[in-house]
Motif scaffolding. Structure first.
Motif, PDB file in Angstrom:
ATOM      1  N   ASP A 192       0.829  -1.214   0.000  1.00 61.52           N
ATOM      2  CA  ASP A 192       0.000   0.000   0.000  1.00 61.52           C
ATOM      3  C   ASP A 192       0.857   1.256   0.000  1.00 61.52           C
ATOM      4  O   ASP A 192       0.517   2.252  -0.656  1.00 61.52           O
ATOM      5  CB  ASP A 192      -0.970   0.000   1.175  1.00 61.52           C
ATOM      6  N   VAL A 193       1.989   1.229   0.732  1.00 62.66           N
ATOM      7  CA  VAL A 193       2.897   2.374   0.720  1.00 62.66           C
ATOM      8  C   VAL A 193       3.572   2.502  -0.640  1.00 62.66           C
ATOM      9  O   VAL A 193       3.700   3.608  -1.186  1.00 62.66           O
ATOM     10  CB  VAL A 193       3.957   2.257   1.836  1.00 62.66           C
ATOM     11  N   THR A 194       3.971   1.368  -1.211  1.00 61.31           N
ATOM     12  CA  THR A 194       4.604   1.378  -2.534  1.00 61.31           C
ATOM     13  C   THR A 194       3.646   1.940  -3.595  1.00 61.31           C
ATOM     14  O   THR A 194       4.053   2.731  -4.451  1.00 61.31           O
ATOM     15  CB  THR A 194       5.045  -0.038  -2.925  1.00 61.31           C
ATOM     16  N   ASP A 195       2.375   1.542  -3.522  1.00 59.51           N
ATOM     17  CA  ASP A 195       1.381   2.064  -4.475  1.00 59.51           C
ATOM     18  C   ASP A 195       1.246   3.577  -4.349  1.00 59.51           C
ATOM     19  O   ASP A 195       1.112   4.292  -5.350  1.00 59.51           O
ATOM     20  CB  ASP A 195       0.023   1.401  -4.238  1.00 59.51           C
ATOM     21  N   TYR A 196       1.276   4.063  -3.093  1.00 56.64           N
ATOM     22  CA  TYR A 196       1.179   5.509  -2.851  1.00 56.64           C
ATOM     23  C   TYR A 196       2.394   6.223  -3.445  1.00 56.64           C
ATOM     24  O   TYR A 196       2.260   7.291  -4.059  1.00 56.64           O
ATOM     25  CB  TYR A 196       1.084   5.768  -1.351  1.00 56.64           C
ATOM     26  N   LEU A 197       3.566   5.628  -3.282  1.00 55.97           N
ATOM     27  CA  LEU A 197       4.782   6.226  -3.824  1.00 55.97           C
ATOM     28  C   LEU A 197       4.750   6.246  -5.348  1.00 55.97           C
ATOM     29  O   LEU A 197       5.151   7.225  -5.982  1.00 55.97           O
ATOM     30  CB  LEU A 197       6.010   5.456  -3.324  1.00 55.97           C
ATOM     31  N   LYS A 198       4.248   5.163  -5.933  1.00 61.32           N
ATOM     32  CA  LYS A 198       4.139   5.117  -7.393  1.00 61.32           C
ATOM     33  C   LYS A 198       3.185   6.213  -7.885  1.00 61.32           C
ATOM     34  O   LYS A 198       3.443   6.869  -8.899  1.00 61.32           O
ATOM     35  CB  LYS A 198       3.635   3.745  -7.843  1.00 61.32           C
ATOM     36  N   TRP A 199       2.065   6.385  -7.168  1.00 57.08           N
ATOM     37  CA  TRP A 199       1.092   7.409  -7.539  1.00 57.08           C
ATOM     38  C   TRP A 199       1.736   8.789  -7.542  1.00 57.08           C
ATOM     39  O   TRP A 199       1.377   9.652  -8.348  1.00 57.08           O
ATOM     40  CB  TRP A 199      -0.093   7.347  -6.578  1.00 57.08           C
TER      41      TRP A 199
END
Length: 407
Positions: free
Chosen positions: A116-123
């Motif tokens: 979930d943190v990685t997805d936020y960073l990608k966003w």
């Protein structure tokens, strides 16, 4: 504490002055500094007294913070548990965490984070613009309990923990302490009565300043944000040479206000008489740095047990109530200084920007609505001047009462 009651009265008065000034800005037919006023008002409303609790790993900093808060909120363990990411706990009606990322973001660590943190960073494109420039990634709101995985130290491998080789364990800890992180800091929000007094507490582990440039910068930045700092030691081996050396380094950083020392785990030092001897020893050893009334021997364990058992006698024996009183007294004084600073900042905007703008507009006013417009401007100017008079009285009251209390 009575000081907070009086501070709350002054806080309400100052809030009304801000609201009155903002109302004048909205009514005015000319541009006034409403954006600057809103920024100052927000800074005033969100102001807290930041207490930084520092010390070496495994001296009981986190359990001490839990004792101040009245329950085991932050993670603790029998082996070093809290990691090297500075984190702060402050009041919030609902438990939550805010994760603040490094800038520029260290790309090597993107695969070590949860999905979930990685997805936020990608966003957020890992804090990079389309042109390749670094920008600050916005803070991420995160579940309170789940955030502990970021502030806790990874479990030490059993092969190292039980090897019996202290040097191997020391080398492992040193490598971890100097390692980088994806996060600059973590802020935790919790509905604690102690924090409700507009007190925020930061937990920072320091082993060596200067061993790693990034980690040192993070620590110094966190210390500089603190209104005052408390150094935690272990009563079992109090105020070691390394700790004395660290305190001298901190005292040489002029921007840091080192206010007291906490000798935790006094419950492990025997009966009442032996505790007294150890407390006296610590006061003598630290008298060069701290007055006797700023040295506290406490038992976080006894305090937490006392809260669970509703045992007032055990709580008093733990020494934690005296520390809370000490912190609250300092917090009252720091808050009053913030009130004075906010009052002066508001006066500065009114006297040097808003009122001159109105006077200038009055001289330019003409036409069929001249009288109406001038009357409106004069009314606003009079209202602003009354705010200034009120601010002067407020500052005088705060300074007078503070002066009388210190006599």
């Amino acid at each position: 504490m009575e000081g907070f009651g009086q501070n709350n009265i002054w806080r309400l008065r100052l809030a009304r002055y801000f609201q009155k000034a903002l109302g004048c800005a909205e009514l005015s037919p000319v541009y006034l500094e409403s954006v600057q006023l809103q920024s100052l008002f927000k800074q005033f409303e969100e102001g807290v007294t930041s207490v930084c609790v520092i010390g070496d790993f495994k001296v009981g900093k986190t359990s001490f913070i839990n004792a101040l808060l009245g329950e085991s909120i932050l993670p603790t363990d029998d082996i070093p548990c809290t990691g090297n990411i500075p984190h702060r706990v402050k009041y919030g009606t609902n438990p939550k965490a805010m994760l603040y990322f490094q800038s520029p973001f260290p790309m090597d660590y993107r695969e070590t984070l949860s999905s979930d943190v990685t997805d936020y960073l990608k966003w957020n494109n890992y804090g990079r613009t389309l042109y390749g420039n670094d920008i600050q990634i916005p803070a991420l709101e995160y579940p309170f309990i789940d955030s502990f995985s970021f502030i806790k130290r990874p479990e030490i491998p059993e092969s190292i923990l039980f090897s019996g080789d202290d040097s191997e364990l020391g080398e492992y800890l040193s490598q971890y302490n100097n390692s980088k992180s994806a996060f600059n800091s973590v802020e935790l929000y919790y509905p604690s009565e102690f924090l409700k007094k507009r007190i925020a507490i930061a937990d920072i582990a320091i082993h060596e300043l200067g061993a790693d440039v990034l980690n040192t910068r993070m620590i110094i930045e966190s210390l500089n944000k603190a209104d005052f700092v408390l150094y935690v030691s272990d009563s079992g081996h109090p105020f070691t040479y390394c700790e004395e050396e660290m305190i001298e380094i901190l005292l040489n950083l002029n921007s840091i206000e080192l206010s007291g020392i906490i000798a935790n785990r006094i419950d492990l030092c025997g009966d009442h008489d032996n505790r007294g001897k150890i407390c006296t020893y610590i006061q003598v050893r630290t008298k060069e740095y701290f007055p006797a009334n700023a040295v506290f021997c406490v038992s976080s364990k006894e305090a937490l047990d006392a809260y669970k058992e509703n045992n007032d006698e055990l709580l008093l024996q733990s020494g934690i109530p005296k520390v809370k009183e000490f912190i609250e007294r300092l917090a009252v004084g720091k808050e009053r200084k913030r009130f004075i600073a906010s009052s002066n900042a508001l006066k500065d905007v009114i006297c040097n920007s808003m009122i001159p703008s109105i006077k200038s507009e009055i001289t330019k006013t003409f036409g069929e609505h001249r009288v109406e417009k001038m009357g409106n401007l004069i009314f606003i100017s009079t209202e602003l001047q009354s705010v200034v008079v009120g601010l002067d009285k407020l500052i005088d009251e705060i300074e007078t009462q503070t002066s009388n209390e210190t006599k």
